[in-house]
Design a protein around this motif. Structure first.
Motif, PDB file in Angstrom:
ATOM      1  N   SER A  34       0.814  -1.219   0.000  1.00  0.00           N
ATOM      2  CA  SER A  34       0.000   0.000   0.000  1.00  0.00           C
ATOM      3  C   SER A  34       0.849   1.273   0.000  1.00  0.00           C
ATOM      4  O   SER A  34       0.343   2.356  -0.278  1.00  0.00           O
ATOM      5  CB  SER A  34      -0.944   0.005   1.205  1.00  0.00           C
ATOM      6  OG  SER A  34      -0.208  -0.094   2.416  1.00  0.00           O
ATOM      7  N   ASP A  35       2.134   1.145   0.311  1.00  0.00           N
ATOM      8  CA  ASP A  35       3.041   2.292   0.331  1.00  0.00           C
ATOM      9  C   ASP A  35       3.939   2.334  -0.897  1.00  0.00           C
ATOM     10  O   ASP A  35       5.032   2.902  -0.878  1.00  0.00           O
ATOM     11  CB  ASP A  35       3.911   2.265   1.588  1.00  0.00           C
ATOM     12  CG  ASP A  35       3.119   2.494   2.860  1.00  0.00           C
ATOM     13  OD1 ASP A  35       2.137   3.258   2.805  1.00  0.00           O
ATOM     14  OD2 ASP A  35       3.466   1.907   3.901  1.00  0.00           O
ATOM     15  N   LEU A  36       3.483   1.728  -1.999  1.00  0.00           N
ATOM     16  CA  LEU A  36       4.327   1.603  -3.182  1.00  0.00           C
ATOM     17  C   LEU A  36       4.718   2.958  -3.781  1.00  0.00           C
ATOM     18  O   LEU A  36       5.825   3.118  -4.293  1.00  0.00           O
ATOM     19  CB  LEU A  36       3.626   0.762  -4.256  1.00  0.00           C
ATOM     20  CG  LEU A  36       4.523   0.375  -5.427  1.00  0.00           C
ATOM     21  CD1 LEU A  36       5.564  -0.631  -4.993  1.00  0.00           C
ATOM     22  CD2 LEU A  36       3.710  -0.184  -6.583  1.00  0.00           C
ATOM     23  N   ALA A  37       3.843   3.936  -3.721  1.00  0.00           N
ATOM     24  CA  ALA A  37       4.179   5.254  -4.273  1.00  0.00           C
ATOM     25  C   ALA A  37       5.408   5.827  -3.573  1.00  0.00           C
ATOM     26  O   ALA A  37       6.292   6.407  -4.223  1.00  0.00           O
ATOM     27  CB  ALA A  37       2.999   6.207  -4.141  1.00  0.00           C
ATOM     28  N   GLU A  38       5.472   5.647  -2.265  1.00  0.00           N
ATOM     29  CA  GLU A  38       6.639   6.114  -1.512  1.00  0.00           C
ATOM     30  C   GLU A  38       7.894   5.344  -1.929  1.00  0.00           C
ATOM     31  O   GLU A  38       8.976   5.924  -2.065  1.00  0.00           O
ATOM     32  CB  GLU A  38       6.382   5.940  -0.012  1.00  0.00           C
ATOM     33  CG  GLU A  38       7.482   6.503   0.879  1.00  0.00           C
ATOM     34  CD  GLU A  38       7.177   6.310   2.357  1.00  0.00           C
ATOM     35  OE1 GLU A  38       8.112   6.493   3.166  1.00  0.00           O
ATOM     36  OE2 GLU A  38       6.029   5.973   2.696  1.00  0.00           O
TER      37      GLU A  38
ATOM     38  N   TYR B 188      11.344   6.925  -3.663  1.00  0.00           N
ATOM     39  CA  TYR B 188      12.703   6.704  -3.148  1.00  0.00           C
ATOM     40  C   TYR B 188      13.600   6.096  -4.218  1.00  0.00           C
ATOM     41  O   TYR B 188      14.741   6.522  -4.402  1.00  0.00           O
ATOM     42  CB  TYR B 188      12.661   5.806  -1.913  1.00  0.00           C
ATOM     43  CG  TYR B 188      14.036   5.503  -1.354  1.00  0.00           C
ATOM     44  CD1 TYR B 188      14.818   6.525  -0.826  1.00  0.00           C
ATOM     45  CD2 TYR B 188      14.555   4.214  -1.373  1.00  0.00           C
ATOM     46  CE1 TYR B 188      16.086   6.262  -0.326  1.00  0.00           C
ATOM     47  CE2 TYR B 188      15.813   3.941  -0.877  1.00  0.00           C
ATOM     48  CZ  TYR B 188      16.574   4.970  -0.350  1.00  0.00           C
ATOM     49  OH  TYR B 188      17.835   4.705   0.132  1.00  0.00           O
ATOM     50  N   SER B 189      13.094   5.127  -4.957  1.00  0.00           N
ATOM     51  CA  SER B 189      13.888   4.481  -5.998  1.00  0.00           C
ATOM     52  C   SER B 189      14.336   5.481  -7.064  1.00  0.00           C
ATOM     53  O   SER B 189      15.476   5.434  -7.548  1.00  0.00           O
ATOM     54  CB  SER B 189      13.089   3.352  -6.646  1.00  0.00           C
ATOM     55  OG  SER B 189      13.826   2.719  -7.677  1.00  0.00           O
ATOM     56  N   GLU B 190      13.446   6.398  -7.419  1.00  0.00           N
ATOM     57  CA  GLU B 190      13.754   7.368  -8.466  1.00  0.00           C
ATOM     58  C   GLU B 190      14.855   8.346  -8.059  1.00  0.00           C
ATOM     59  O   GLU B 190      15.436   9.021  -8.914  1.00  0.00           O
ATOM     60  CB  GLU B 190      12.491   8.127  -8.864  1.00  0.00           C
ATOM     61  CG  GLU B 190      11.498   7.276  -9.641  1.00  0.00           C
ATOM     62  CD  GLU B 190      10.222   8.037  -9.961  1.00  0.00           C
ATOM     63  OE1 GLU B 190      10.310   9.062 -10.656  1.00  0.00           O
ATOM     64  OE2 GLU B 190       9.141   7.602  -9.517  1.00  0.00           O
ATOM     65  N   MET B 191      15.170   8.436  -6.768  1.00  0.00           N
ATOM     66  CA  MET B 191      16.256   9.313  -6.324  1.00  0.00           C
ATOM     67  C   MET B 191      17.624   8.789  -6.752  1.00  0.00           C
ATOM     68  O   MET B 191      18.600   9.543  -6.774  1.00  0.00           O
ATOM     69  CB  MET B 191      16.217   9.457  -4.793  1.00  0.00           C
ATOM     70  CG  MET B 191      15.013  10.182  -4.261  1.00  0.00           C
ATOM     71  SD  MET B 191      15.036  10.228  -2.449  1.00  0.00           S
ATOM     72  CE  MET B 191      13.472  11.051  -2.102  1.00  0.00           C
ATOM     73  N   GLY B 192      17.701   7.497  -7.078  1.00  0.00           N
ATOM     74  CA  GLY B 192      18.958   6.924  -7.535  1.00  0.00           C
ATOM     75  C   GLY B 192      19.981   6.679  -6.452  1.00  0.00           C
ATOM     76  O   GLY B 192      21.174   6.551  -6.726  1.00  0.00           O
ATOM     77  N   ARG B 193      19.527   6.563  -5.212  1.00  0.00           N
ATOM     78  CA  ARG B 193      20.457   6.378  -4.088  1.00  0.00           C
ATOM     79  C   ARG B 193      20.344   5.002  -3.448  1.00  0.00           C
ATOM     80  O   ARG B 193      20.962   4.739  -2.413  1.00  0.00           O
ATOM     81  CB  ARG B 193      20.194   7.439  -3.018  1.00  0.00           C
ATOM     82  CG  ARG B 193      20.346   8.873  -3.520  1.00  0.00           C
ATOM     83  CD  ARG B 193      19.875   9.858  -2.468  1.00  0.00           C
ATOM     84  NE  ARG B 193      19.888  11.229  -2.967  1.00  0.00           N
ATOM     85  CZ  ARG B 193      19.317  12.255  -2.348  1.00  0.00           C
ATOM     86  NH1 ARG B 193      18.686  12.067  -1.206  1.00  0.00           N
ATOM     87  NH2 ARG B 193      19.378  13.471  -2.873  1.00  0.00           N
TER      88      ARG B 193
END
Length: 323
Positions: free
Chosen positions: A291-295, A299-304
């Motif tokens: 249910s928290d997949l958007a979060e 985070y993944s898109e930050m590339g860290r």
């Protein structure tokens, strides 16, 4: 069943946690109750609409490809599987389906989950692990003693590539940021280059294989640090790299190759065998609920990300299985 659905391409807020029908399996499929999935960059690239010519324009869509779980229904032609079997694999990212409680999977594309891993750990393996394995062994023809450089060594693919190259007794150099140098060393890299301090493409050292796990370089940037018969492998099909792949196919002893992980029971079994020895493991950065997949996407898109971001789905069965 619960699933994450998109009805349009866009930012993470297009991800919706909804009830949708449980998949109906075909005779050659099994229905898997998913206990965990994981994030791969291709998931949010599809969500953003960057792959529209391939992913199509039909909605709603359920994204996600990595999964680990248990078989709950078996098609009449899927005779090698039994209800209760614990499995792991990935489904085609363009069709998705793993950001859900259940998914229908072709019986030939999955195999038994590593027994010494939790469902969460196993869910981090398929896409990243197969990309590393197939890139280094199938495309790179990696042999003991070869000098291998892994660019993006602390990411999902990179952490597996470092471990696999080390297991193969290669001389491994990892490239990562300052904060992750020690992690990459612990995974088996003999040398670690901090990209904020040094550009590996300007070194005097030459490598048998350069595995660009994050697609941040190009074959042309890496030519001079490749041995005369060296192989550059990238996970990103940029225009430069696609051109270099064609060019080097005919006109150079150096080769540029692109890796796109393919579902393979044989290769998943090979990864499971390496995992069983304790020589390969999943590095988990963060864990989110479905249910928290958007979060998690944000985070993944930050590339860290260091290693993998795991998504728990049907929770409560995250124990290690020991027969």
């Amino acid at each position: 069943m619960k699933a994450i659905v998109i009805n349009q391409y866009g930012a993470p807020d297009v991800l919706r946690y909804e009830d949708i029908p449980t998949p109906t399996i075909k005779p050659d499929q099994v229905l898997v109750k998913i206990h965990a999935s994981s994030i791969n960059p291709v998931d949010w690239k599809i969500r953003q609409g960057l792959l529209q010519p391939l992913s199509g324009y039909n909605f709603p869509k359920v994204l996600g490809c990595d999964l680990s779980g248990e078989v709950v229904e078996v098609g009449e032609k899927a005779t090698s599987w039994r209800v209760g079997d614990q499995v792991y694999t990935f489904v085609n990212p363009l069709f998705g389906g793993a950001y859900a409680e259940y998914v229908a999977v072709n019986a030939t594309n999955l195999t038994y989950k590593p027994q010494n891993m939790t469902y969460s750990e196993a869910a981090g393996v398929p896409v990243a692990g197969l990309t590393a394995l197939q890139g280094l062994l199938d495309l790179g023809q990696l042999r003991p003693g070869q000098r291998v450089l892994i660019n993006g060594a602390s990411g999902g693919v990179g952490t597996f590539a470092v471990q696999i190259a080390a297991v193969m007794n290669a001389e491994v150099t990892g490239v990562c940021g300052t904060a992750n140098v020690e992690i990459v060393k612990r995974l088996g890299a003999h040398t670690v280059i901090d990209y904020t301090q040094e550009d590996f493409t300007q070194q005097q050292i030459q490598y048998d294989i350069i595995f660009d796990a994050v697609g941040k370089q190009s074959f042309f940037n890496c030519e001079k640090v490749l041995k005369p018969d060296g192989i550059y492998i990238s996970t990103l099909p940029t225009v430069d790299n696609m051109g270099a792949t064609l060019q080097t196919l005919f006109f150079s002893n150096q080769k540029c190759k692109l890796v796109l992980a393919q579902p393979s029971r044989r290769d998943l079994d090979a990864l499971r065998d390496l995992i069983a020895t304790g020589k390969v493991k999943t590095i988990i950065d963060r864990t989110y609920s479905l249910s928290d997949l958007a979060e998690a996407h944000t985070y993944s898109e930050m590339g860290r990300t260091v290693g993998k971001i795991v998504i728990t789905v049907n929770e409560g069965l995250q124990t290690i299985n020991i027969d």
